[in-house]
Design an enzyme around this catalytic site. Structure first.
Site: not given
Ligand code: BES
Ligand code: ZN
Ligand code: MN
Length: 548
Positions: A311, A316, A323, A334, A393, A395, A397
């Site tokens: 990834k 992000d 966010k 990210d 967010d 994204e 996956r």
């Molecule tokens: N890049 C983030 C995950 C992340 C969060 C990595 C904090 C490192 C530190 C990912 O893209 C994300 O935003 N995931 C969301 C998914 C949710 C919207 C279902 C998350 O984990 O909150």
């Molecule tokens: Zn992300």
């Molecule tokens: Mn994200």
């Protein structure tokens, strides 16, 4: 460590020099100077340097001699006060030669020889200028890794090290010590107009190890250290510089320098091949997405064809599902999964991985621009399957789904592994020092688990719980990309279940490194900020046969 006191252990015998590993960590971040003129010498690629064989080594003239603090023998009468550890014989002899009363120094330092304890003795002479005595504990690889890291952290500006501390260790211990040393010595570079003279500039460590059997272990530690350093440097690079295009170019130049085939697709090729997820995620950014494909084609022995997917979200923001400000500050990292995969690829040749490995790096910037994907959109992936997007967010996956489907359809490997900073939920579950591992076969899970434990990057297996799969059912598309039942939770698991939809019948593992990709504090071989996590566990798995 063996407490052997044989006189053949005297210092300054060139024949006992087993190897030299060096890491030139001229950081990618140096390129952050952007339009500013670049300083000469700051753009050298990260690479392991020469390895000197035991038989041809130059005389030892290192600035620092690293010795072992060997634990004191058990004492019959514990009331008689503490007994101090002793130095290994090579270091003890060097101290004697320099007129240093080591026993007194250890007494004054109240040394007890615990793992990672470092006692420093400055010498008057020319070389070595300093003795570093380090507690090596039981001498296990894990203890030696911590001991090496403690030494790396205490090196200061010295970059030439002669290690007597592991002279009796097995190769696994030597490797762990030298990796720990190289990674503990890692210093991020500051982006600044003035040249940095504080010791945080490019890091090159020459490590000579006094251990006849260890040359190969030292060489492998050097290659691993260089790879992890690359992953860290790329993840630290700020996103104003680090566009998908910039990262793709970095990947291609590093890969070609390492002897890999490299190819980049931009939006046109991505559209032609149906990468709807990668295009949708990149659509809100002024800087379009890229797919990098790297190939290691060394196939001297029969073995599996492996696909690694990373990834690579270069920033992000969350997209339209923006966010909160505080959650965004670390999102330049990210792309840590892609950085780890690239780093792994650059070390395959040095580590003599004897079979075919293909890497796919999914690079995009997740931004909320006018062309951004919207919650409620339906996107079509490489294999024609559709995803209902509910939160922009989530994204990572979406870009991974394209790559996994593409690998399954077009690359047709024996086994696939993806690495991603995918979910905050993985961090909630396991904290910052373990990766979350999902796997479709027990053998793959076991092999990755062992590789993680042995390489200093622990991963913990999580379930691909079929019971949770209905959470991804969609009314409007083949699948939705997040579970929407707030009572279910399990955010890391539902993300993995979504990815599984795209792997076909191939053995597959997913490493969610959202937690360990970053660290808040310096600790052992891991620096504050980007850690390069994922590089070592994957390299070890590949070195050990990529079992699945
Ligand atoms: N890049 C983030 C995950 C992340 C969060 C990595 C904090 C490192 C530190 C990912 O893209 C994300 O935003 N995931 C969301 C998914 C949710 C919207 C279902 C998350 O984990 O909150
Ligand atoms: Zn992300
Ligand atoms: Mn994200």
């Amino acid at each position: 460590m063996s407490p052997s006191r044989s006189t053949s252990d005297q210092p300054a015998r060139p024949a006992t020099t087993a190897g030299v590993a060096a890491v030139d960590a001229a950081a990618a971040v140096n390129d952050a100077a952007g339009p500013r003129p670049r300083r000469p010498g700051t753009r050298a690629p990260v690479r392991p340097r020469a390895l000197v064989d035991a038989r041809t080594a130059a005389p030892i003239g290192a600035a620092v001699l690293v010795g072992a603090l060997e634990p004191p023998p058990e004492r019959a009468d514990p009331t008689a006060g503490p007994v101090r550890p002793t130095a290994d014989p090579v270091t003890a002899a060097a101290a004697r030669d320099a007129g240093v009363d080591l026993e007194l120094r250890l007494e004054r330092a109240r040394a007890d020889g615990h793992v990672g304890e470092v006692v420093t003795v400055e010498l008057d002479g020319d070389r070595p200028q300093r003795l570093l005595l380090v507690g090596v504990g039981t001498g296990s690889p894990a203890d030696l890794r911590r001991a090496g890291a403690a030494v790396g952290r205490r090196l200061g500006p010295a970059r030439s090290v002669d290690v007597a501390a592991v002279r009796a260790a097995r190769s696994a211990g030597v490797r762990a010590f030298v990796e720990g040393l190289l990674l503990g010595a890692y210093r991020p570079q500051r982006i600044t107009a003035r040249p940095d003279r504080s010791g945080s500039g490019p890091v090159t460590v020459d490590v000579r190890v006094r251990n006849e059997r260890a040359a190969e272990a030292v060489r492998r530690a050097g290659a691993t250290g260089a790879a992890v350093t690359l992953a860290r440097d790329l993840a630290r690079t700020p996103s104003d510089l680090k566009s998908p295009d910039w990262l793709a170019r970095q990947a291609v130049s590093r890969a070609r320098a390492a002897g890999l085939d490299a190819r980049v697709w931009g939006p046109r090729e991505l559209a032609a091949h149906g990468f709807g997820g990668l295009l949708a995620v990149g659509a809100g950014s002024a800087r379009p997405p890229r797919l990098v494909r790297l190939e290691h084609r060394r196939t001297t022995r029969s073995g599996p064809h492996v696909v690694l997917v990373g990834k690579g979200i270069t920033f992000d923001s969350g997209g339209l599902s923006l966010k909160p400000a505080d959650a965004m500050t670390t999102m330049k990292t990210d792309m840590s999964g892609a950085a780890a995969v690239l780093a792994v690829m650059t070390a395959l040749d040095a580590l003599e991985v004897p079979y075919r490995v293909t890497a796919l790096l999914a690079l995009a910037e997740n931004m909320p621009g006018g062309a951004a994907m919207r919650p409620g959109d339906v996107i079509t992936h490489v294999d024609g399957r559709t995803t209902e997007v509910l939160n922009t967010d989530a994204e990572g996956r979406l870009v991974l789904a394209d790559c996994l489907a593409y690998a399954d359809r077009a690359v047709r490997p024996d086994v696939m592994v993806d690495v991603a900073t995918l979910t905050g939920a993985a961090t909630l579950a396991l904290g910052r020092r373990q990766g979350a591992l999902f796997a479709t076969t027990d053998r793959l899970a076991t092999a990755l688990g062992r590789a993680g434990a042995e390489s200093g990057e622990p991963v913990w297996r999580m379930p691909l719980e079929d019971d949770y799969r209905p959470a991804l059912d969609s009314d409007v598309a083949d699948v939705r990309h997040i579970g929407t039942d707030p009572t279910l939770g399990a955010g890391a698991i539902t993300a993995a279940l979504y990815l599984r939809e795209f792997v076909g019948d191939r053995p597959w593992a997913h490493l969610d490194i959202a937690g360990p990709a970053r660290a808040e504090t310096d600790r052992d071989d891991t620096p504050r900020g980007a850690t390069g996590f994922g590089t070592r566990v994957l390299l070890r798995w590949l070195e050990d046969g990529a079992r699945f």
